[in-house]
Design an enzyme around this catalytic site. Structure first.
Site, PDB file in Angstrom:
ATOM      1  N   HIS A 106       0.802  -1.216   0.000  1.00  0.00           N
ATOM      2  CA  HIS A 106       0.000   0.000   0.000  1.00  0.00           C
ATOM      3  C   HIS A 106       0.836   1.267   0.000  1.00  0.00           C
ATOM      4  O   HIS A 106       0.591   2.208  -0.736  1.00  0.00           O
ATOM      5  CB  HIS A 106      -0.879   0.017   1.260  1.00  0.00           C
ATOM      6  N   GLU A 124       6.167 -16.238 -30.077  1.00  0.00           N
ATOM      7  CA  GLU A 124       7.352 -16.343 -29.229  1.00  0.00           C
ATOM      8  C   GLU A 124       8.109 -17.634 -29.486  1.00  0.00           C
ATOM      9  O   GLU A 124       9.083 -17.950 -28.810  1.00  0.00           O
ATOM     10  CB  GLU A 124       6.993 -16.184 -27.747  1.00  0.00           C
ATOM     11  N   ASN A 176      10.928 -11.963 -25.237  1.00  0.00           N
ATOM     12  CA  ASN A 176      11.679 -12.597 -24.147  1.00  0.00           C
ATOM     13  C   ASN A 176      11.871 -14.076 -24.462  1.00  0.00           C
ATOM     14  O   ASN A 176      12.953 -14.637 -24.292  1.00  0.00           O
ATOM     15  CB  ASN A 176      10.938 -12.457 -22.809  1.00  0.00           C
ATOM     16  N   ASP A 177      10.800 -14.702 -24.936  1.00  0.00           N
ATOM     17  CA  ASP A 177      10.909 -16.110 -25.310  1.00  0.00           C
ATOM     18  C   ASP A 177      11.423 -16.286 -26.735  1.00  0.00           C
ATOM     19  O   ASP A 177      12.213 -17.183 -27.003  1.00  0.00           O
ATOM     20  CB  ASP A 177       9.552 -16.807 -25.160  1.00  0.00           C
ATOM     21  N   CYS A 190       5.140  -7.386 -26.942  1.00  0.00           N
ATOM     22  CA  CYS A 190       4.991  -7.197 -25.504  1.00  0.00           C
ATOM     23  C   CYS A 190       6.194  -7.722 -24.733  1.00  0.00           C
ATOM     24  O   CYS A 190       6.186  -7.745 -23.510  1.00  0.00           O
ATOM     25  CB  CYS A 190       3.705  -7.834 -25.003  1.00  0.00           C
TER      26      CYS A 190
HETATM   27  C1  PEP Z   1       7.681 -12.850 -23.827  1.00  0.00           C
HETATM   28  O1  PEP Z   1       7.993 -14.030 -23.862  1.00  0.00           O
HETATM   29  O2  PEP Z   1       8.270 -11.960 -24.469  1.00  0.00           O
HETATM   30  C2  PEP Z   1       6.571 -12.408 -22.964  1.00  0.00           C
HETATM   31  C3  PEP Z   1       6.119 -11.175 -23.015  1.00  0.00           C
HETATM   32  O3  PEP Z   1       6.052 -13.304 -22.110  1.00  0.00           O
HETATM   33  P1  PEP Z   1       6.720 -13.756 -20.727  1.00  0.00           P
HETATM   34  O4  PEP Z   1       7.866 -12.838 -20.446  1.00  0.00           O
HETATM   35  O5  PEP Z   1       5.629 -13.671 -19.720  1.00  0.00           O
HETATM   36  O6  PEP Z   1       7.143 -15.149 -21.031  1.00  0.00           O
HETATM   37 MG    MG Z   2       6.693 -15.562 -23.115  1.00  0.00          MG
END
Ligand code: PEP
Ligand code: MG
Length: 573
Positions: free
Chosen positions: A190, A432, A455-456, A503
């Site tokens: 909080h 991904e 990211n993946d 993303c």
């Molecule tokens: C990604 O893989 O880029 C992604 C946004 O998902 P996460 O990081 O949750 O695997």
């Molecule tokens: Mg991912």
């Protein structure tokens, strides 16, 4: 004594001022036998009335200074004070057991607190914190302990405390309170949430700041990097003064962009959206002027508990987010568990390569009850705003078709039950896995959008485990191989009249942004605090010029070369 402590950066900015150590009053509550129960009940009721009066004043002040939503917490406190269940239980203890008021109140409150804390619902757990906060206030009056009032501080101060309750935080006057640092708490506690809305630099979770600082000590709170400097040297002071001024100038510039559309120098619009993990993160999304939520990682709803969240619980969370986003797009990703995210209560067998294993949509297509519950919650929430569903870790068209078929079945079932669902909800996938990027043209015909999860995508393309720091040098977003895959996905989407977003972390990276703009990315989804700096960067870029630049970058040999070129052209070297 000069010292540096690290904690969690809870609210950005740098503060330099003298410390004020806020101590919790010591409530020494002893059981006494009262003879005149009516008189004791009256004492209790008087303390309640005084507390109510105080809370009304704080609530009204919070409403004018912080806005109605921040003041709500005090209305919740007032509700606790008016709760007949609590009041009657205390009265009964006084009347029947002849207990003194403070003891009776403490007993009853402790019972309610532990009941709420053990509930499976985040909202109810927060109610426990409310009861604790309110009880302290009433106990203070009963015991005649005058709590130090943060509201009366009238010189520039950094508040130091073990933790700050919401009512403590709301009393902080940003004119004098320049920052705060606490022993406990996390980014979503909080006090951290309130500090962000007050825009007071804060570091929480330092574990020991109260032990190391005395009232009057000069100190620095660096809410950008999560550091606290006690009794700084002249050099440190100069360094942080410069850091503070630089950040303040930058913020003034960024703030002008909150209500601006994200347009390039040549007038092209792209969408800047935010990634969230819980409905609470929507505050940051709105304060930073995001144009939507580009990724809601729903797995957090399933974590930190001992059983699956019910359809109702999920529905409430999804509905809250879409409603608060008020018609702006909200992309909600279905459960992505597995890999580094485990759910102990599912009791899944250990795997040798969890990132290549039974993860995300693979698990959902097998464990259909879990998946169908989530789909129903999402479909029901779709009636309340602009909700889009996204499936993670799609590797084949069969997986996509199966997931869509289940969604269709649940939609039909809900409609049969007379439940309202949106008729125009978009359905997309995360790209991904390299197979999906390479075959993006095949997928584009069967989805409404793509969101590239770099990211993946990078870990799978480079064959480098994203959790293993020994191979982290292979996390290379600017590698021509990655840029080529990104281009394939965007081109495939556009060829079929669909949109492409991103993303993964790459979307908010200042080196990647010029490249992604040039490749034609439509939506960039990132952490909320990156929105305004990215918008400011995009305002100075021309999409037209970037499209040929990006194509040239695809022909370079290494990620380093690409980075060099971007720096030279767009980031002053
Ligand atoms: C990604 O893989 O880029 C992604 C946004 O998902 P996460 O990081 O949750 O695997
Ligand atoms: Mg991912």
């Amino acid at each position: 004594m000069q010292q540096k402590l690290s904690g969690i950066a809870a609210s950005a900015g740098v503060a330099i001022a003298k410390a004020f150590v806020h101590e919790e009053p010591d409530f020494n509550i002893e059981l006494r036998n009262v003879e005149n129960a009516d008189q004791e009940i009256q004492l209790f009721l008087d303390a309640l009335a005084t507390s109510q009066e105080e809370l009304r004043v704080i609530r009204d002040k919070a409403e004018t200074e912080l806005g109605a939503d921040k003041a709500e917490i005090f209305s919740a406190h007032l509700l606790v004070l008016n709760d007949p269940e609590l009041i009657d239980a205390v009265k009964e203890k006084i009347n029947q057991d002849k207990q003194n008021a403070e003891y009776a109140l403490n007993e009853v409150a402790t019972m309610f607190i532990s009941m709420f804390e053990n509930m499976d619902n985040e909202y109810m757990k927060e109610r426990a914190a409310d009861i604790r906060d309110v009880t302290k206030r009433v106990l203070g009056h009963l015991l005649g302990i005058k709590a130090q009032s943060l509201a009366t501080i009238s010189e520039e101060t950094i508040v130091i405390a073990e933790d700050l309750t919401p009512s403590d935080t709301a009393q902080l006057n940003p004119v004098f309170i320049k920052g705060f640092a606490t022993d406990i708490g996390g980014r979503t506690s909080h006090s951290a949430i309130m500090s962000r809305s007050l825009e007071i630099p804060a570091v929480v979770g330092t574990k020991e700041v109260t032990k190391q600082v005395e009232t009057g000590t000069l100190m620095i709170v660096d809410g950008l990097d999560g550091d606290v400097i006690i009794d700084p040297s002249a050099e440190q002071l100069a360094h942080y003064q410069t850091k503070k001024e630089k950040f303040e100038r930058q913020k003034e510039e960024w703030a002008k962009l909150v209500n601006e559309p994200t347009t390039t120098k040549d007038g092209k619009h792209v969408e800047l959206a935010a990634n969230i993990g819980t409905p609470k993160d929507v505050d940051g999304v709105l304060n930073n002027g995001a144009e939507g939520v580009g990724l809601y990682r729903t797995e957090f709803l399933y974590m930190g508990r001992d059983r699956l969240p019910s359809e109702e619980e999920q529905f409430e969370a999804y509905k809250e987010v879409v409603e608060r986003m008020d018609g702006k797009p909200v992309v909600i990703r279905t459960l992505d568990i597995g890999g580094d995210k485990e759910l102990p209560y599912l009791d899944l067998p250990k795997e040798l390569n969890p990132f290549l294993g039974f993860r995300a949509v693979r698990l959902c297509l097998e464990e259909q009850t879990i998946f169908r519950t989530q789909l129903r919650a999402l479909l029901r929430a779709s009636a309340y705003g602009n909700l889009k569903i996204m499936f993670p870790m799609i590797a084949t068209l069969e997986e996509l078709r199966q997931a869509k078929a289940l969604l269709q079945e649940e939609k039909a079932q809900l409609q049969k039950e007379g439940t309202k669902v949106s008729d125009s909800m978009e359905v997309g996938i995360m790209v991904e896995i390299p197979s999906t990027a390479i075959a993006a043209d095949l997928f584009a015909k069967e989805v409404d959008f793509f969101s590239i999860g770099t990211n993946d995508l990078i870990q799978y393309t480079m064959a480098a485990d994203r959790m293993n720091e020994r191979v982290s040098y292979l996390y290379q977003p600017y590698h021509p191989a990655i840029l080529r895959l990104v281009k394939m996905v965007i081109d495939a989407a556009h060829k079929h009249g669909k949109w492409a977003g991103m993303c993964g972390e790459m979307a908010g990276d200042e080196i990647a942004i010029p490249l992604l703009l040039g490749l034609g990315l439509d939506e960039f989804s990132m952490s909320a605090t990156s929105i305004l700096p990215s918008r400011s960067q995009i305002h100075n870029l021309s999409k037209e010029e970037l499209s040929s630049f990006a194509l040239e970058m695809l022909q370079l040999s290494t990620a380093d070369e690409v980075e060099q070129k971007v720096r030279e052209h767009f980031l002053n070297g």
